[in-house]
Write a protein that holds these residues in place. Structure first.
Motif, PDB file in Angstrom:
ATOM      1  N   ARG A  65       0.355  -1.230  -0.078  1.00 17.86           N
ATOM      2  CA  ARG A  65      -0.078   0.017  -0.277  1.00 17.86           C
ATOM      3  C   ARG A  65       0.688   1.295  -0.045  1.00 17.86           C
ATOM      4  NH1 ARG A  65      -5.851  -1.725   1.810  1.00 17.86           N
ATOM      5  NH2 ARG A  65      -5.611  -3.876   1.306  1.00 17.86           N
ATOM      6  N   GLY A  66       0.990   2.613  -0.805  1.00 17.11           N
ATOM      7  CA  GLY A  66       1.196   3.503  -0.809  1.00 17.11           C
ATOM      8  C   GLY A  66       1.621   4.061   0.881  1.00 17.11           C
ATOM      9  N   ARG A  67       2.497   5.620   0.698  1.00 20.13           N
ATOM     10  CA  ARG A  67       3.073   5.983   1.423  1.00 20.13           C
ATOM     11  C   ARG A  67       1.367   6.616   1.622  1.00 20.13           C
ATOM     12  NH1 ARG A  67       7.048   4.564  -0.903  1.00 20.13           N
ATOM     13  NH2 ARG A  67       9.195   4.527   0.064  1.00 20.13           N
ATOM     14  N   GLY A  68       1.219   7.232   3.055  1.00 17.52           N
ATOM     15  CA  GLY A  68       0.053   7.758   3.294  1.00 17.52           C
ATOM     16  C   GLY A  68      -1.045   6.481   3.634  1.00 17.52           C
ATOM     17  N   TYR A  69      -1.251   5.692   3.559  1.00 16.29           N
ATOM     18  CA  TYR A  69      -2.481   4.908   3.818  1.00 16.29           C
ATOM     19  C   TYR A  69      -2.670   4.779   4.778  1.00 16.29           C
ATOM     20  CZ  TYR A  69      -5.727   0.995   2.887  1.00 16.29           C
ATOM     21  OH  TYR A  69      -6.921   0.229   2.717  1.00 16.29           O
ATOM     22  N   TYR A  70      -1.751   3.990   5.598  1.00 15.55           N
ATOM     23  CA  TYR A  70      -1.607   4.000   7.477  1.00 15.55           C
ATOM     24  C   TYR A  70      -1.360   5.473   7.693  1.00 15.55           C
ATOM     25  CZ  TYR A  70      -1.639  -0.735   5.562  1.00 15.55           C
ATOM     26  OH  TYR A  70      -2.029  -2.262   4.604  1.00 15.55           O
ATOM     27  N   SER A  71      -1.578   5.200   9.110  1.00 13.19           N
ATOM     28  CA  SER A  71      -1.277   6.442  10.240  1.00 13.19           C
ATOM     29  C   SER A  71       0.010   6.269  10.843  1.00 13.19           C
ATOM     30  CB  SER A  71      -2.779   6.743  10.834  1.00 13.19           C
ATOM     31  OG  SER A  71      -2.291   5.601  12.106  1.00 13.19           O
ATOM     32  N   GLU A  72       1.033   6.850  11.058  1.00 14.75           N
ATOM     33  CA  GLU A  72       1.919   6.834  11.092  1.00 14.75           C
ATOM     34  C   GLU A  72       2.020   6.224  12.180  1.00 14.75           C
ATOM     35  OE1 GLU A  72       6.049   9.630  12.669  1.00 14.75           O
ATOM     36  OE2 GLU A  72       4.826  10.520  12.060  1.00 14.75           O
ATOM     37  N   TYR A 115       7.883   8.670   9.850  1.00 17.98           N
ATOM     38  CA  TYR A 115       7.121   8.583   9.031  1.00 17.98           C
ATOM     39  C   TYR A 115       7.906   7.026   8.309  1.00 17.98           C
ATOM     40  CZ  TYR A 115       3.010   6.386   6.696  1.00 17.98           C
ATOM     41  OH  TYR A 115       1.649   5.334   5.459  1.00 17.98           O
ATOM     42  N   GLU A 116       8.619   7.807   7.424  1.00 14.95           N
ATOM     43  CA  GLU A 116       9.312   6.312   5.748  1.00 14.95           C
ATOM     44  C   GLU A 116      10.090   4.990   6.488  1.00 14.95           C
ATOM     45  OE1 GLU A 116      10.337   6.385   2.444  1.00 14.95           O
ATOM     46  OE2 GLU A 116       8.925   7.304   3.337  1.00 14.95           O
ATOM     47  N   VAL A 117      10.885   5.917   8.341  1.00 18.95           N
ATOM     48  CA  VAL A 117      11.651   4.959   8.734  1.00 18.95           C
ATOM     49  C   VAL A 117      10.481   3.741   8.724  1.00 18.95           C
ATOM     50  CG1 VAL A 117      12.540   4.532  10.770  1.00 18.95           C
ATOM     51  CG2 VAL A 117      13.437   6.040   9.718  1.00 18.95           C
ATOM     52  N   ASN A 118       9.138   4.345  10.067  1.00 18.44           N
ATOM     53  CA  ASN A 118       8.336   3.455  10.169  1.00 18.44           C
ATOM     54  C   ASN A 118       7.938   2.148   8.799  1.00 18.44           C
ATOM     55  OD1 ASN A 118       7.835   2.946  13.500  1.00 18.44           O
ATOM     56  ND2 ASN A 118       7.915   4.789  12.921  1.00 18.44           N
ATOM     57  N   LEU A 120       8.499   1.725   6.044  1.00 18.34           N
ATOM     58  CA  LEU A 120       9.462   0.975   5.484  1.00 18.34           C
ATOM     59  C   LEU A 120       9.367  -0.193   6.392  1.00 18.34           C
ATOM     60  CD1 LEU A 120      12.059   3.248   3.440  1.00 18.34           C
ATOM     61  CD2 LEU A 120      10.357   1.740   2.211  1.00 18.34           C
ATOM     62  N   ILE A 121       9.939  -0.067   7.407  1.00 21.30           N
ATOM     63  CA  ILE A 121      10.367  -1.409   8.692  1.00 21.30           C
ATOM     64  C   ILE A 121       9.062  -2.110   8.398  1.00 21.30           C
ATOM     65  CG2 ILE A 121      10.039  -2.284  10.678  1.00 21.30           C
ATOM     66  CD1 ILE A 121      12.370   0.080  11.617  1.00 21.30           C
ATOM     67  N   TYR A 122       7.069  -1.495   8.627  1.00 18.74           N
ATOM     68  CA  TYR A 122       6.295  -2.031   8.917  1.00 18.74           C
ATOM     69  C   TYR A 122       5.808  -3.266   7.673  1.00 18.74           C
ATOM     70  CZ  TYR A 122       1.465  -2.653   7.716  1.00 18.74           C
ATOM     71  OH  TYR A 122      -0.092  -3.124   8.074  1.00 18.74           O
ATOM     72  N   ASN A 123       6.246  -2.321   6.336  1.00 21.64           N
ATOM     73  CA  ASN A 123       6.372  -3.608   5.354  1.00 21.64           C
ATOM     74  C   ASN A 123       7.593  -4.182   4.714  1.00 21.64           C
ATOM     75  OD1 ASN A 123       3.851  -2.174   3.559  1.00 21.64           O
ATOM     76  ND2 ASN A 123       4.916  -0.611   4.042  1.00 21.64           N
ATOM     77  N   TYR A 124       8.311  -4.274   5.261  1.00 19.53           N
ATOM     78  CA  TYR A 124       9.322  -5.631   5.278  1.00 19.53           C
ATOM     79  C   TYR A 124       8.719  -6.448   6.286  1.00 19.53           C
ATOM     80  CZ  TYR A 124      12.731  -9.132   5.978  1.00 19.53           C
ATOM     81  OH  TYR A 124      13.584  -9.958   6.016  1.00 19.53           O
ATOM     82  N   PHE A 125       8.168  -6.360   7.674  1.00 23.74           N
ATOM     83  CA  PHE A 125       7.137  -6.997   7.694  1.00 23.74           C
ATOM     84  C   PHE A 125       6.160  -7.493   7.505  1.00 23.74           C
ATOM     85  CE2 PHE A 125       9.008  -4.892  12.365  1.00 23.74           C
ATOM     86  CZ  PHE A 125       9.964  -6.263  12.473  1.00 23.74           C
ATOM     87  N   ILE A 126       5.823  -7.063   6.197  1.00 20.19           N
ATOM     88  CA  ILE A 126       4.724  -7.828   5.718  1.00 20.19           C
ATOM     89  C   ILE A 126       5.364  -8.767   5.102  1.00 20.19           C
ATOM     90  CG2 ILE A 126       2.332  -6.949   3.837  1.00 20.19           C
ATOM     91  CD1 ILE A 126       1.453  -6.769   6.743  1.00 20.19           C
ATOM     92  N   TYR A 127       5.803  -7.763   3.930  1.00 18.84           N
ATOM     93  CA  TYR A 127       6.766  -8.875   2.770  1.00 18.84           C
ATOM     94  C   TYR A 127       7.614  -9.663   3.956  1.00 18.84           C
ATOM     95  CZ  TYR A 127      10.405 -10.148  -0.500  1.00 18.84           C
ATOM     96  OH  TYR A 127      11.086 -11.175  -1.885  1.00 18.84           O
ATOM     97  N   VAL A 141      -1.901  -9.983   7.285  1.00 16.19           N
ATOM     98  CA  VAL A 141      -0.456  -9.477   6.371  1.00 16.19           C
ATOM     99  C   VAL A 141      -1.046  -9.509   5.138  1.00 16.19           C
ATOM    100  CG1 VAL A 141       0.690  -9.498   8.658  1.00 16.19           C
ATOM    101  CG2 VAL A 141       0.092 -11.462   6.462  1.00 16.19           C
ATOM    102  N   ARG A 142      -2.169  -9.729   4.620  1.00 15.99           N
ATOM    103  CA  ARG A 142      -2.545  -9.388   3.424  1.00 15.99           C
ATOM    104  C   ARG A 142      -2.391  -7.798   2.508  1.00 15.99           C
ATOM    105  NH1 ARG A 142      -8.186 -11.372   2.397  1.00 15.99           N
ATOM    106  NH2 ARG A 142      -7.926 -11.041   4.730  1.00 15.99           N
ATOM    107  N   PRO A 143      -1.685  -7.635   1.513  1.00 16.36           N
ATOM    108  CA  PRO A 143      -1.374  -6.732   1.470  1.00 16.36           C
ATOM    109  C   PRO A 143      -1.828  -5.218   0.788  1.00 16.36           C
ATOM    110  CG  PRO A 143      -0.523  -7.977  -0.362  1.00 16.36           C
ATOM    111  CD  PRO A 143      -1.304  -8.313   1.110  1.00 16.36           C
TER     112      PRO A 143
END
Length: 143
Positions: A65-72, A115-118, A120-127, A141-143
């Protein structure tokens, strides 16, 4: 001050945190798609996150999901929970694959990484969970 390395299979996350409770407002992000590396650094606060995982950068750009989809706050809450579970698994190599969970992640929930750090870490965990078919919690964990 360097606080630790996190090495998981082909993944390398390096945290070097200053240990102070400062807001990380400016960070540099470099994505080197040729090596499939994502790097976030802030030299003034002495931290660096590097994710080296074949396929992650492509997945991030094409599936996540794109940047801004989730809140920080959402990202911080999930990262806190998933880091705790990750670190628990590091301490149990007889139960969990020690090639995936080699070192603990030094993620301080009292620090504001931005935001950016969180993201990328969040999406790495999903991946990671999708790619290795591992569950780090009860969240979908569906993207």
């Amino acid at each position: 001050m360097k606080n630790g390395w996190i090495v998981v299979g082909f993944i390398v996350l390096f945290w070097a945190c200053s240990g102070t409770k400062k807001t990380i407002a400016t960070s540099r992000l470099t994505a080197e798609s040729k090596q499939d590396t994502v790097r976030i650094a802030n030299d003034s606060l002495a931290y660096e996150v590097v994710i080296i995982e074949p396929g992650f950068n492509s997945w991030l750009n094409g599936t996540a999901r794109g940047r801004g989809y989730y809140s920080e706050q959402f990202l911080e809450n999930r990262n806190r929970i998933w880091v705790q579970e990750w670190n628990r698994r590091v301490l149990q190599p007889q139960q969990f694959n020690p090639n995936w969970y080699e070192m603990q992640i030094n993620y301080d929930p009292t620090l504001h990484y931005g935001y950016e750090v969180n993201y990328l870490i969040y999406n790495y965990f999903i991946y990671f969970q999708l790619h290795y078919k591992e569950r780090l919690g009860f969240f979908d964990v569906r993207p």
